[in-house]
Design an enzyme around this catalytic site. Structure first.
Site, short mmCIF file in Angstrom:
data_model
loop_
_atom_site.label_atom_id
_atom_site.label_comp_id
_atom_site.label_asym_id
_atom_site.label_seq_id
_atom_site.Cartn_x
_atom_site.Cartn_y
_atom_site.Cartn_z
N SER A 61 16.36 2.51 4.52
CA SER A 61 16.55 1.82 3.24
C SER A 61 18.03 1.87 2.84
O SER A 61 18.90 1.52 3.65
CB SER A 61 15.63 2.44 2.18
N ARG A 114 11.32 2.70 -12.57
CA ARG A 114 10.67 3.39 -11.46
C ARG A 114 9.31 2.75 -11.13
O ARG A 114 8.94 2.63 -9.97
CB ARG A 114 10.49 4.86 -11.83
N ASP A 149 6.54 -4.47 5.17
CA ASP A 149 7.66 -4.21 4.25
C ASP A 149 8.19 -5.54 3.72
O ASP A 149 8.81 -6.31 4.44
CB ASP A 149 8.77 -3.45 4.99
N HIS A 155 7.33 -0.88 2.37
CA HIS A 155 8.65 -0.27 2.58
C HIS A 155 8.51 1.25 2.76
O HIS A 155 9.27 1.86 3.52
CB HIS A 155 9.54 -0.61 1.38
N ASP A 156 7.57 1.84 2.06
CA ASP A 156 7.33 3.28 2.18
C ASP A 156 7.01 3.73 3.60
O ASP A 156 7.09 4.93 3.89
CB ASP A 156 6.15 3.69 1.27
#
Lengths: 598, 598
Positions: free
Chosen positions: A167, A237, A332, A365-366
């Site tokens: 990332s 967040r 992602d 994405h995680d």
């Protein structure tokens, strides 16, 4: 510039930093002034970092690990009593980033709030002393890397064995090898991009708007106030969390109990399970992160831009002198596989050594942080860092013949390279400039595990990643029958390779004709290609004559023809009706007017 | 319950409502108490609406158009001096929703802020009078539809010719035909879903959090304050905007001038072009929309849930007595094509008359409002509303033969139905229960334009949308050779159809064998299937013997065999070696033990 070291846990007074144990965090101070890429300067910078393993005598085993926007230096545990780190599955003794063998360094980024200088630190120029707050200068990824560069000097590291990041960490890794082209032997870029998509940029803008319009933001000088902009930061967040997950992952996580949220104490809505989760994650984040840092880091990420076109990316990476590994994840949508492919296409065009794998995953994405997905890509990281599998190639007769057609030292692109058998054999014979293309993930991982340069790529999209006449030889071995866009692929192979070697099963082989005529059944294929008509992966059934026809039609020059009957291992002369008598053909072809001997 | 009519422009004092010209807005008051589905009640409700065209004598030409979350009753202009509406391309004289022929009604939704009762209206129970604010009861889509139902009564409409809606409007349309099963002849659902994805739900939660934590929200009673929660509402709108666009559309819109934003007056960040756009859109929205309404409507959308499984959806739609048209858009990630397919799968299993098209688009969820995409789907809306193309079917000899094998009145599923030629001919012969499956968009639009029930569907995924023994006949005509999962498809066809008719070109036809044997070229196909080996869409090359082998292997019963030579139009007897002499085969097959005569 002067520097001094200290232990961060004794100097840190910022409670934000106390969220993770700091006993292994070291720190070094650099006295400035330190110029920033957008024109500002910092009079001094502290850099907090953690290390694992031991630097060897010639300082050649150092690996820099770069963290993502909300990460920190604690990438892995230091001992059994330590908390696990965010890349615990990847870094440690005997793991892919092997701390028994490598000296691993993970610094906190400039602008953050975990020990390295950031907006929550005292501005040395202020009187009376107060934190930078919104006066913290606008920084870029280059500035983060410059601080890491000073850290490398401090540690006595002239060249990294590897710089590795996911990332935002990937952005740092790429900035290292473009800003300091000879600074690393290998650059590992996981779930990253050359620049953000406009969609990702839009989410970041909204997140910053939420923070900066929070009344408690107070223009960024909230440190001495009773309240911090926790609402805005929590909303930022929450938004981040959705972008880190895939829609599929959210479905699995929240659909079963959609209307049955966990009860938590929060001022945010909790009507749905996803709302309760977001409220919890958002509020938890405010206890460990600083709003100004979030604004600073996300703006640095948004300003990161290695280029929007392949040409711009080629200019950016032109001087980089390292091996590359890129990994993306199918689900992602924040840092998409397509963006990794854009980088790969620039690197391949520059003839850099690059391996690229798109890992099939559901975690979005995680994925780069998820154990299950780390297990998938750990092996190729390990291989890129030098621990390669050196298994001998067991070549088929066709592959042996292909090998014999390639002069020593020639550069080769192997299309549909499988697990890299042919390429490994070529490497064994001293060939250096070798690239494989493959679409099956298991094969990509195997080939990459052998230390080969292999690129995850569907031949049916042509060969846009490669430039004209990039290779002495392009090989298409036992793959033709599964390609749908044959004519375009021939054009592309002849564009990219000075010569092209095509091997294929001959569907007009005598026994197949007999079978077809006598039995009246769908034509079968020789040897290993002999599936049933209704489940074969083959979709083209060319004969030798068909392929030669196509070559004539396209005015392709046939330089060499090798035919044989694999049952008897007998070679069939071109005069001996190979279209009838050979079950396998190998042709060396080139564009018209090419020299017959290179 | 009593009602009274008035003209909204004389009664509205809310400046929020003045954003669009109101001279064509009518209004009707319903005195309550009106019970709400979650338990609350409203003592009275005003409903604002617009109409186009004239209601015919038997009130059979009325079409209800339902708007999306930020829309209103102004779906189209009323005359040339009027502002265009949000579905201008679809509604008007001579257009798909033809106001020369149809009486079109578009009401503002309950809970909104555009004339129909919502949180910004005075609560009749308050003393001194003040707006509902946060005291406005929690409502659902069912409550919106109940108000529309009262409006229908007021207008003298017992049954809608059609209810039509996109996004939240689609939720209303579906609620109409499930809550009032006989209320409409046709239900048109564009870019909608049976429930929100958890991802979409998450975005809505964040949007409401932004509004409700805005200090000016003041618990929802901000109407008499100096400030409104404009910052929160603007952030909610920015977030909405990203979800309405596709990543691709954002790239096209914002990448060319990423670092060169338009200069606008705004308190939000404007560093990037996408930021300037979002700031503008967010702030513009606050001048025409009420924050409490946004919270109310988005919560109603989030609570909407027709079912998470096919079984639940089947229960929901079981009593609905109407035709369905569903349209989704390939780039819509908010209300995804998969969600539309879930609805379609429930409707097909219930044997409802349904047409479904997934339109290839780049505009994301917004596609349903974009002229270019409306042009794509307008024709099928028009057909579903009754204006169908009645072109005669021009049948091939094979199709004539297939027709002759289907007894009158039989239900038929045509797989790979093309432009609906066979189905139209069957309809001409009085067949009623007909469904086509097709994957090519142009064909789907043509078949739907003929008023046929056609479903956008890839045969390679099996036939999960259909239930066991749903059709008397399943037809697979001239499609077998392009299917990759032949064996599974045979299983699926025999599961769904009591009998299956398969027609296919015979790749072992005499002339093809000769060609193969004598010329030594890749087998070609008869007639129209005769592509070149390297660009044929065919991927299977079965002979008659191959297919009969497969039937034997699977213990499939072959009930009838028709073979012929299309060149001479001569039928070939099963005794006359059709595998050699016929270029075309038609087989009627069934599961073992099926009755030979239905």
């Amino acid at each position: 510039m002067t520097e001094s070291t200290r232990s961060a846990d004794t100097t840190s007074t910022d409670d934000i930093r106390s969220a993770s144990p700091l006993r292994h965090v070291q720190s070094v101070d650099f006295e400035g002034p330190i110029s920033l890429s957008l024109g500002g300067e910092l009079s001094r910078v502290s850099c907090a970092f953690e290390t694992w393993g031991r630097l060897n005598q010639d300082a050649s085993n150092a690996v820099l690990v770069c963290h993502a926007i909300s990460g920190d230096s604690h990438a892995a545990r230091h001992d059994e009593s330590d908390d696990p780190g965010w890349w615990e599955k990847l870094i440690g003794p005997g793991k892919a980033i092997d701390t028994d063998r490598l000296f691993v360094v993970c610094p906190n980024v400039l602008g953050g709030c975990r020990g390295t200088t950031g907006p929550s630190d005292i501005d040395p120029a202020s009187d009376p002393p107060r934190p930078y707050g919104a006066d913290f200068p606008r920084i870029t990824i280059a500035d983060m890397v410059d601080v890491q560069h000073m850290l490398a000097g401090h540690l006595g590291i002239k060249r990294w064995h590897a710089v590795v990041g996911g990332s935002l960490g990937g952005h740092q890794a790429m900035t290292w090898v473009t800003r300091y082209p000879k600074s690393a032997q290998t650059c590992v870029i996981i779930a990253s991009s050359p620049r953000l998509t406009s969609q990702a940029l839009g989410f970041d803008v909204i997140a910053r708007n939420a923070i900066q319009t929070d009344p408690y933001f107070a223009g960024g000088q909230y440190y001495d106030q009773n309240h911090r902009p926790d609402t805005g930061l929590a909303i930022a967040r929450m938004l981040g969390h959705i972008t880190y997950l895939s829609s599929e992952a959210m479905e699995d996580k929240f659909d079963p109990d959609r209307h049955d949220p966990r009860q938590i104490a929060s001022s945010f809505e909790q009507r749905f399970s996803v709302g309760s989760y977001l409220a919890h994650q958002g509020e938890k984040f405010t206890t460990r992160f600083d709003a100004n840092s979030y604004v600073t880091l996300s703006m640095a990420m948004d300003l990161f831009d290695l280029g929007a076109t392949r040409l711009q990316l080629m200019e950016t990476f032109n001087d980089s002198d390292c091996d590359f590994l890129l990994v993306s994840f199918s689900s992602d949508w924040l840092f998409t596989p397509r963006q990794s492919r854009d980088i790969v296409a620039a690197l391949t065009a520059l003839n850099k050594r690059v391996t690229y794998a798109e890992i099939t995953s559901t975690a979005g994405h995680d994925s780069f942080l998820v154990d299950r997905d780390i297990e998938q890509y750990a092996g190729i990281v390990e291989a890129r860092l030098g621990k390669i599998e050196t298994r001998q190639s067991d070549l088929s007769p066709v592959e042996e013949l292909i090998l014999s057609l390639i002069p020593s030292g020639a550069s080769v692109l192997d299309l549909g390279c499988g697990d890299g058998n042919l390429l490994a054999a070529l490497r064994g014979r001293g060939h250096d400039d070798l690239v494989g293309v493959e679409v099956a993930q298991a094969n990509i991982l195997k080939a990459a595990g052998r230390g080969l340069n292999v690129i995850d790529y569907d031949l049916n999209t042509g060969l846009p990643a490669f430039i004209d006449a990039q290779f002495d030889f392009v090989v298409l071995s036992a793959t033709l029958q599964a390609v749908s866009n044959v004519a375009e692929l021939f054009d592309e192979m002849l564009r990219v390779g000075k010569r092209v070697i095509v091997s294929f099963p001959n569907f007009a082989y005598r026994k197949l004709r007999e079978d077809y005529v006598v039995r009246g059944r769908s034509p079968r294929a020789p040897g290993e290609f002999n599936y049933r008509w209704y489940d074969t992966p083959n979709r083209r059934f060319p004969s030798i004559a068909d392929v030669l026809d196509l070559c004539r039609e396209k005015q392709i020059e046939v330089q060499q023809e090798v035919y044989f009957d694999s049952e008897t291992s007998a070679e069939i002369s071109p005069e001996d009706d190979p279209n009838l008598n050979a079950d396998t053909a190998i042709l060396v072809i080139s564009q018209p007017g090419s020299p017959t001997n290179p």
